[in-house]
Write an enzyme that holds these catalytic residues in place. Structure first.
Site, PDB file in Angstrom:
ATOM      1  N   ASP B 549       0.860  -1.178   0.000  1.00 28.82           N
ATOM      2  CA  ASP B 549       0.000   0.000   0.000  1.00 28.82           C
ATOM      3  C   ASP B 549       0.903   1.238   0.000  1.00 28.82           C
ATOM      4  O   ASP B 549       2.118   1.127   0.147  1.00 28.82           O
ATOM      5  CB  ASP B 549      -0.873  -0.049   1.264  1.00 28.82           C
ATOM      6  CG  ASP B 549      -2.058   0.892   1.201  1.00 28.82           C
ATOM      7  OD1 ASP B 549      -2.223   1.570   0.177  1.00 28.82           O
ATOM      8  OD2 ASP B 549      -2.819   0.936   2.181  1.00 28.82           O
ATOM      9  N   GLU B 552       2.571   5.176  -3.852  1.00 24.40           N
ATOM     10  CA  GLU B 552       2.539   6.220  -4.909  1.00 24.40           C
ATOM     11  C   GLU B 552       3.852   6.989  -5.002  1.00 24.40           C
ATOM     12  O   GLU B 552       4.196   7.360  -6.122  1.00 24.40           O
ATOM     13  CB  GLU B 552       1.366   7.173  -4.631  1.00 24.40           C
ATOM     14  CG  GLU B 552       0.013   6.525  -4.777  1.00 24.40           C
ATOM     15  CD  GLU B 552      -0.369   5.669  -3.571  1.00 24.40           C
ATOM     16  OE1 GLU B 552       0.265   5.847  -2.513  1.00 24.40           O
ATOM     17  OE2 GLU B 552      -1.272   4.840  -3.694  1.00 24.40           O
ATOM     18  N   ASP B 627      -9.121   3.959  -1.661  1.00 30.39           N
ATOM     19  CA  ASP B 627      -9.996   4.228  -0.522  1.00 30.39           C
ATOM     20  C   ASP B 627     -11.335   4.823  -0.953  1.00 30.39           C
ATOM     21  O   ASP B 627     -11.546   6.027  -0.895  1.00 30.39           O
ATOM     22  CB  ASP B 627      -9.279   5.143   0.462  1.00 30.39           C
ATOM     23  CG  ASP B 627      -7.997   4.484   0.967  1.00 30.39           C
ATOM     24  OD1 ASP B 627      -7.883   3.244   0.806  1.00 30.39           O
ATOM     25  OD2 ASP B 627      -7.130   5.173   1.501  1.00 30.39           O
TER      26      ASP B 627
END
Lengths: 561, 974
Positions: B549, B552, B627
């Site tokens: 996760d 980015e 999300d």
């Protein structure tokens, strides 16, 4: 030809088998269903008697009966369930009852207890020893799995544990009896106490009455007594001067303290504003521990009851007090600094001119008049504490003490009466446990259950104790859990549950609450704590207090199954 | 004394809070609009400038014919960018490559930067060249040159004929430079047709003399003014972060026009429609370009071109019977403007014969200009060509496409065991349970919280007993704390990302102060492997897999919640150059670390879930849409978002079932499970502040309905696995949107709320609205569909029909002409279905024909590479069902040991049932079929039962237990 002879051999084998073992049941069939599986040539679906199948279709791993009864020993009919997607052709006949006629695959578990396992676990390549200790659920050995019969050891272990359980159960029952006995004693104590309280209260009431009239008489006497204050003029003036200075000093510092308070208050309001905006607007997804901790302590802070610093009435009082002396409502110091004649003095002066008998008579009359005027609220009584006699003070104090004691007794009586009415569970059992606490170390926290009081949580990493709920009521809930071998589990059926609500407020959530579900155990023990949803906790707790309670309940006729 | 220091620190504290506020509460405000991104603003202004000039505009780029070199399969030349009469032109080497797959590639570089003839500002350590390693990460094949491509050159243009049967032609115009791509003599793609090409050459910063206020600028200075706005050339500040931009302006831009194409698809990820919208205003159009700059966007909004977590710069244009595509290989921040222009082929016939051109304008902040052009003609061709370059999706383990139960967080190992037991008690199948960040000791990855997870191995064993798996999260930020060996190693080995001053970069994420592992560094990859060994990451076992996760990367205190662009990666590349690839390099490291856990002989396929992705990430695992929220709009948006992923070469995609933020109503949760049962990646997930919502908690009737949806997914797993296999070998989407399955059905190209499951012909229309009792579903003309559950028949007429869809119903249809496999026995996990028999469903059309495939292997190892698999083709015609082998010839002629062993084991698995929907009336009264199996001489018979359909339902028949092996060839004659 060949097939015929094969058939003959087969039937001979079947006949021999029957002769040898008196109608062996097909694989997976429990004894209570044996009667449906007696046919030698055909099988009739249990809940669809119109369907007859050749016996070869019994347990041939293809689902023919709409109720699955032709596959008691395979998983071929495992899909017959309201939990499966229902489509045309998912059952062999759509106009018929499609629920499974059988409770599951029957494991004989020789050496242990027989049981049914769901058809979904039959021949899936996993030995389900927990429910099928003989390994018969994997008879097809799919993928080469071999499940040996472990019933002997599992049965032995189970027996051992069962003995332990029985022993602990009987200990628990004994323990419960003790608790109930304690509870009875406590109840008796309460009842006794109520009785004695009632007597005490009667006595107290009488005493208060007597003291009341005593006081009234004393007061009456006091009021009629006109005392001439000693004229310590210089002393008084000095005192007044001192008092004036001191009060001025106090006033000034009060004003200063108030100013500081207001500044502090403004700062705090500003800071609280910043913090509550911060709480509203910060990104909870970015679960930064530091920020979260700050928000949490802010939440706790904000949830705490605030001291009434913003009380307007109090503030108005302060305004009055803070006014410079001499203004409206304040003390007129000059009045005290210079002697002045009071009304009493004038009276004395007037009397001096009269003859003695007249003076006495008049004196008496005037006293009476004064009492009347005072009693009717026309004249102010001369009430300055230093002016009050010791006698009057004593009478007053005596009455107050008696009243207090009476009130206290009344309060106690109410409490005890309520207590006696209160639900303490069957046999009043929790009366004996109330206030006692059990705790458990679980993960990051230490949890504590105080019977009929509070549930609490305390982080091992520091921080203060959190109230997870205050006791509200005793309830009943249905549970359906597996009991682990050590017996520390809720099992299935109705269980006593204690509701604790309105605990500390939860950040981004409700006030904390706890449901404490109880099952019988030898001693008080918190088995498990789960957070079912945000700040809604569930404690599973063993206690002798509920032993035998659910059994007793189960004596009434069951309405399900 | 006034306590100055204390007040000072309080002030500091409050200031910090204010900073947090501005960073956290914003959605839009936290991310740049085009106007706030210097090069976006410049390139849009360039486009506007060109538009105002109209025909008088001439692009300043020319191909210098004397530099032209033609070789087998490629052309090189120098482009000259004219800067005005008396200034030397900028030299831009260009290479145009023609590939065997039929793709063409145009790569433009800048000589001065390449040769280092430039100076960086601020003494930057960064590389001087334009970033040229994007292909190293994204491209894995398909680079073989088309040596038969034929080029003809004149002074004006160079014409290249290439591709299969020379169907394709590229016409390269020399001055101004532009390329037109033809297929079968028809123009399909134009590069620089509008003259928006822009390569910002290096230039030194000229310090201008300060013009004092009030002073008149001198005559000469006004002449220098060339209308260029320098304000964004040298420094850009956003949200309190300043980008030092040591290389100055360096963006690349190009216009790409699709004449006659009204629809463009692709360029995920955005919460937008499948058919992309226009971006320069107007009705139902965006004001902002589609942006690709991988970002952790908090509570992202619906119907927006705003950037999300991943970037795939691959676009398809589609019109009736033709699809073409573009792949813009650039890893820097990228924006894409889309304008659809109605053009009339004949100005006199207003409206009649009018067509729409789609004009796109692409620009990236830095790097090479590197564009691939695919000429189709089918969506499948384009996707397959793209897949050949960037790799097809990984063939996942079987469990990975089953159901995943996740929550932030299962808080203890007991909690995990409890959920596991409760799923079993409720008879709900699931394969994987997940642990979010709370399992760690203080957010230190590769550790366990000793209080809450004292026995991870015991927990893993319990899961293993029912063939279940555990997925744990590992993020790229490494906690900066003493006594943490991982961060100590990162520091001592210098494996972290560096800041602009070339020191270890420090930022803020879950653990607080953190460093970021730099997976561009090969040494970091090796080190990363060492962290995952079972002995190093204790508590993990063979059934532990990984979730990546925040890659980015998400940096809480960074610009736009990510890293500063002037950070430095391995090889001295600026973060600016590699940003969109960064997430992929992290997953790549984890993927290889998982592979390395086991000895080569017993390797199993890794499973890694990623939030950030780029072209090529499909090779490494699954992605999810980040999300989302527990709202109906988010459920609805998940369908076009996943369809876009599927046609962009990354089909292993899902959205959090139930919605991540917030508490779904029971109805929403139920509908979401019904939709999720058709997500390629199927995971229920929830935020830490939400109520628990495991399926068994919902209560009746919801739990039963959800269980039915889950069991439906498991029942269809053989079809899913077959679809994934097809995706892994040829890029066929697992979810196929309407335009893909029906490329000629013009009216319905934009349909984005219904789709097919692979090539099974199963058409799904998830219910995504509250209180629905019916849904409308579009059926293309002439196609016959059967309801999956009731067999009711619908013949499409190119319009929508309304079908009942109460809460317990999933609108699911079987398209006539298809065969698909099922496994009907409910089990606890997909692994426990391994030995169960198959059901084959045949949906027969009017012509009495149908076909379909089945692929199956052990679902976990790489033995399939050695032939240990079964691949069958089922065809039904002339009342006969035939199973034929699709295995590779070499596997059949020379079966390996592994293949033999696998097939021997699979001999126990049979076809237990054949359901024929749409069974002809002629079969009425027949009760037997004849079965012939390869290897046996005799013909057997099996029972067949024909049923008359009632109330609009098709007639259907069931063959009872034909007893044929799934792995063998056989025919069944009805």
């Amino acid at each position: 030809m060949r097939s015929t002879s094969f058939l003959i051999i087969l039937s001979v084998t079947v006949v021999q088998a029957i002769a040898a073992a008196e109608a062996p049941r097909p694989l997976g069939v429990g004894p209570e269903f044996a009667k449906f599986y007696k046919g030698l040539e055909t099988f009739t679906c249990i809940s669809a008697p119109s369907i007859h199948l050749p016996i070869a279709r019994l347990n041939d791993d293809f689902c023919d009966c709409p109720d699955g009864s032709d596959e008691p020993g395979t998983s071929a009919c495992a899909h017959l369930s309201p939990l499966s997607p229902a489509f045309l052709g998912s059952t062999p006949a759509d106009d018929l009852d499609t629920t499974s006629a059988l409770p599951g695959f029957y494991c004989k578990n020789k050496g242990h207890q027989p049981s049914y396992v769901p058809f979904t676990v039959v021949n899936d390549g996993v030995c389900d020893y927990e429910s099928c200790c003989d390994g018969s659920d994997e008879w097809a050995k799919v993928g080469g799995v071999k499940c040996e019969d472990r019933c002997k050891e599992i049965g032995k272990e189970w027996k051992k544990q069962d003995e332990q359980r029985q022993k602990s159960l009987s200990n628990a029952a004994k323990r419960r009896k003790e608790i109930v006995a304690d509870a009875e004693k406590l109840r008796k104590e309460v009842a006794d106490r109520i009785q004695s309280l009632q007597t005490e209260i009667q006595g107290g009431e009488m005493k208060v009455k007597a003291l009341e009239s005593d006081l009234a008489e004393t007061e009456r006497r006091e009021r009629s007594k006109v005392v001439k204050s000693p004229k310590g003029l210089s002393k008084m003036g000095l005192l007044a001067q001192l008092a004036k200075d001191r009060i001025e000093e106090l006033r000034e510092s009060l004003v200063e303290v108030r100013r500081q308070r207001d500044t502090g208050k403004a700062r705090m309001v500003e800071l609280e504003g910043i913090l509550s905006t911060f709480k509203e607007e910060y990104n909870p997804n970015f679960n930064d521990e530091g920020v979260k901790r700050a928000v949490r302590s802010w939440e706790d802070y904000a949830a705490r009851e605030k001291s009434p610093i913003g009380d307007d009435a109090h503030d108005r009082d302060l305004d009055e007090i803070a006014k410079p002396e001499g203004e409206t409502g304040a003390i007129n110091w000059s009045e005290w600094e210079e002697p002045e004649e009071s009304d009493v003095d004038v009276l004395y002066k007037f009397e001096a001119y009269l003859p003695a008998p007249v003076r006495d008579w008049l004196d008496q009359k005037l006293r009476d008049l004064r009492v009347i005027l005072v009693e009717n609220g026309i004249l102010a009584a001369t009430h300055s504490s230093d002016g009050e006699s010791k006698e009057l003070q004593d009478a007053r104090n005596a009455l107050k003490a008696a009243q207090d004691s009476l009130n206290d007794n009344n309060r106690q009586l109410t409490t005890h009466q309520e207590d006696l009415e209160k639900d303490y569970g069957i046999d009043d059992v929790f009366r004996a446990l109330k206030g006692q606490c059990v705790s458990r170390d679980s993960g990051e926290y230490i949890y504590e259950l105080c019977w009929l009081d509070k549930t609490k949580q305390k982080s091992k990493k520091g921080g203060s104790q959190t109230i997870m709920g205050n006791f509200v009521s005793i309830d009943k809930i249905m549970v359906d859990d597996e009991v682990p071998p050590d017996g520390k589990g809720l099992g299935s059926g109705e269980r006593v549950a204690l509701k604790y609500e309105n605990g500390q407020h939860c950040w981004n959530g409700p006030n904390r609450s706890t449901l404490v579900v109880l099952a019988c155990a030898e001693k008080d023990e918190v088995w498990k704590i789960t957070e079912e949803e945000k700040c809604v906790y569930r404690m599973e707790v063993g206690t002798p207090a509920v032993c035998g309670v659910s059994d007793r309940k189960e004596e009434r006729p069951k309405d399900e199954l | 004394m006034f306590p100055v220091p204390k007040w000072g620190s309080l002030l500091h504290f409050l200031l910090a809070f204010c900073l947090f506020r501005s960073a956290f509460t914003v959605k839009h405000e936290g991310f740049k609009t085009c106007d706030q991104s210097g090069f976006c603003k410049r390139n849009r202004a360039y486009a506007d400038h060109v538009a105002t000039l109209g025909d008088s505009w001439t692009s300043p780029y020319t191909l210098s014919p004397k530099t032209l070199k033609i070789d087998n399969g490629y052309i090189t030349a120098t482009l000259l960018k004219s800067l005005g009469n008396d200034v030397q032109s900028v030299e831009l080497p260009v290479k145009i490559t023609f590939l065997q797959s039929g793709a063409a590639r145009i790569t433009v570089d800048e000589r001065k930067r390449r040769q280092g003839e430039i100076e960086l500002r601020h003494g930057s350590q960064a590389r001087k060249e334009r970033y040229d390693e994007a292909s190293k990460w994204a491209i894995v094949g398909g680079e073989k040159l088309d040596r038969s491509a034929k080029a003809d050159t004149s002074s004006k243009e160079t014409v290249v004929n290439y591709g299969p049967n020379d169907r394709y032609r590229a016409v390269i115009n020399h001055s101004p430079f532009s390329i037109d791509f033809f297929r079968d003599d028809q123009l399909h793609v134009k590069l620089n047709g509008k003259g928006l090409m822009n390569m910002e050459q290096w230039r030194p910063k000229v310090e201008k003399p300060d013009i004092k206020e009030g002073e008149e600028p001198k005559e000469g200075e006004q002449a220098v003014e060339r209308g260029e706005d320098e304000s964004t050339w040298w420094e850009e500040t956003f949200g309190g972060n300043t980008d030092s931009k040591p290389k100055g302006p360096e963006s690349v831009g190009l216009d790409i026009t699709f004449p006659g194409y009204e629809h463009v698809f692709g360029i995920p990820g955005h919460a937008s429609s499948l058919s992309l919208k226009q971006t320069r205003g107007g009705s139902d159009a965006y004001e902002q370009p589609y942006r690709l700059y991988n970002s952790d966007v908090f509570e992202y909004e619906m119907d927006s071109p705003m950037t999300l977590y991943g970037a795939i710069p691959f676009m398809q244009a589609h019109r009736k019977d033709s699809t073409v595509g573009i792949f813009w290989l650039n890893a820097a921040e990228t924006w894409i403007d889309i304008v659809k222009r109605k053009v009339s082929s004949n100005p006199l016939s207003l409206g009649i014969g009018g067509k729409t051109d789609t004009e796109t304008h692409w620009f990236s902040e830095s790097g090479l200009m590197d564009v691939f052009v695919f000429l189709g003609p089918t969506p499948k061709d384009v996707i397959s060509q793209y897949g050949e370059l960037t790799g097809y999706t990984q063939l996942p383990q079987q469990f990975a496409i089953a159901y995943h139960q996740c929550r932030w967080n299962y808080v203890t190992d007991e909690d995990v065991r409890d959920v596991d037991k409760k799923m079993d008690r409720a008879r709900i199948p699931y394969d994987v349970i997940w642990l979010d960040i709370e399992y760690t000791d203080g957010k230190k990855y590769f550790t366990w919280d000793a209080h809450t997870f004292p026995d991870p191995l015991g927990m893993g064993k319990q899961l293993e007993s029912h063939d279940r798996k555990l997925v744990v999260i590992i993020d790229p930020h490494i906690k900066n704390e003493g006594n943490y060996p991982v961060v100590e190693a990162l520091k001592s080995k210098s494996l972290g990302v560096k800041n602009k001053d070339n020191n270890l970069y420090e930022g803020w994420c879950w653990p607080g102060s953190s460093h970021w592992v730099d997976c561009f560094n090969p040494a970091a990859l090796e080190w990363w492997k060492s962290l995952f060994t079972y002995s190093s990451f204790t508590g993990t076992a063979a059934n532990t897999f990984v979730w990546n996760d925040m890659n980015e990367p998400s940096v809480f205190n960074g610009p736009e919640t990510t890293m500063p662009k002037d950070n430095i990666h391995h090889g001295n590349w600026e973060h600016r150059d590699v940003h969109n690839i960064n997430g992929m390099t992290f997953v790549n490291a984890t993927y290889h670390a998982l592979l390395a856990r086991d000895p080569p002989a017993s390797r199993r396929r890794p499973f890694v879930l990623t939030r950030s992705y780029y072209s090529g990430s499909q090779r490494l695992g699954a992605m999810w849409t980040g999300d989302n929220q527990a709202e109906w709009s988010h459920l609805a948006a998940s369908i076009p978002m996943l369809l876009t992923q599927n046609i962009a070469g990354f089909p292993f995609a899902g959205a959090d079932v139930g919605g991540f933020f917030g508490n779904p109503s029971k109805e929403l949760l139920t509908r979401w499970y019904q939709a999720g049962a058709f997500y390629p990646f199927f995971r229920g997930h929830a935020h830490i502040d939400t109520r628990r919502r495991e399926p068994y908690l919902a209560g009746e009737p919801y739990t039963s309905i959800v269980t039915q949806a889950l069991r439906l997914r498991y029942q269809l797993l053989p079809a899913w696995y077959t679809a994934f296999h097809a995706a892994s070998v040829s890029g066929v989407p697992v979810l196929q949107p309407h335009y893909y399955a029906h490329p000629s059905d013009e009216a319905a190209f934009a349909i984005e709320d219904q789709f097919y499951l692979g090539s099974t012909g199963l058409l799904v229309k998830p219910v995504v609205t509250e209180g629905a009792e019916t849904v409308s579903i579009y059926l293309p003309p002439g196609e016959t569909y059967y309801d999956y559950f009731t067999y009711s028949t619908h013949v499409g007429s190119g319009s929508t029909i309304t079908v009942p869809a109460p809460l317990d119903t999933i609108p699911l249809f079987m398209r006539a002409g298809h065969v698909f496999p099922r496994k009907d026995r409910p089990r606890r996990s997909s692994g426990l279905m391994r030995w169960d028999p198959y059901t084959l469903v045949i949906a027969l059309g009017g012509n009495g024909e149908a076909e379909g495939d089945l692929y199956v292997d052990d679902g976990e190892s790489y033995d399939y590479e050695d032939g240990a698999y079964i691949h069958r083709h089922f065809s039904f015609s002339s009342s006969t069902l035939r199973s034929s082998d699709l295995s590779a010839d070499t596997d059949v002629s020379k079966p390996s040991k592994k293949r033999k062993a696998y097939l021997a084991a699979m001999a126990a698995v049979r076809v237990e049932k054949i359901v024929i929907v749409g069974a002809p009336m002629a079969w009425k009264g027949r009760s037997e079929v004849s079965v012939e199996e390869e290897g046996t001489k005799q013909t057997r018979t099996a029972e067949m039962k024909w049923h008359e359909g009632e109330g609009g339902a098709a007639n259907w028949a069931v063959v009872r237990d034909p007893g044929v092996e799934i792995g063998k060839g056989w025919t069944i004659e009805m």
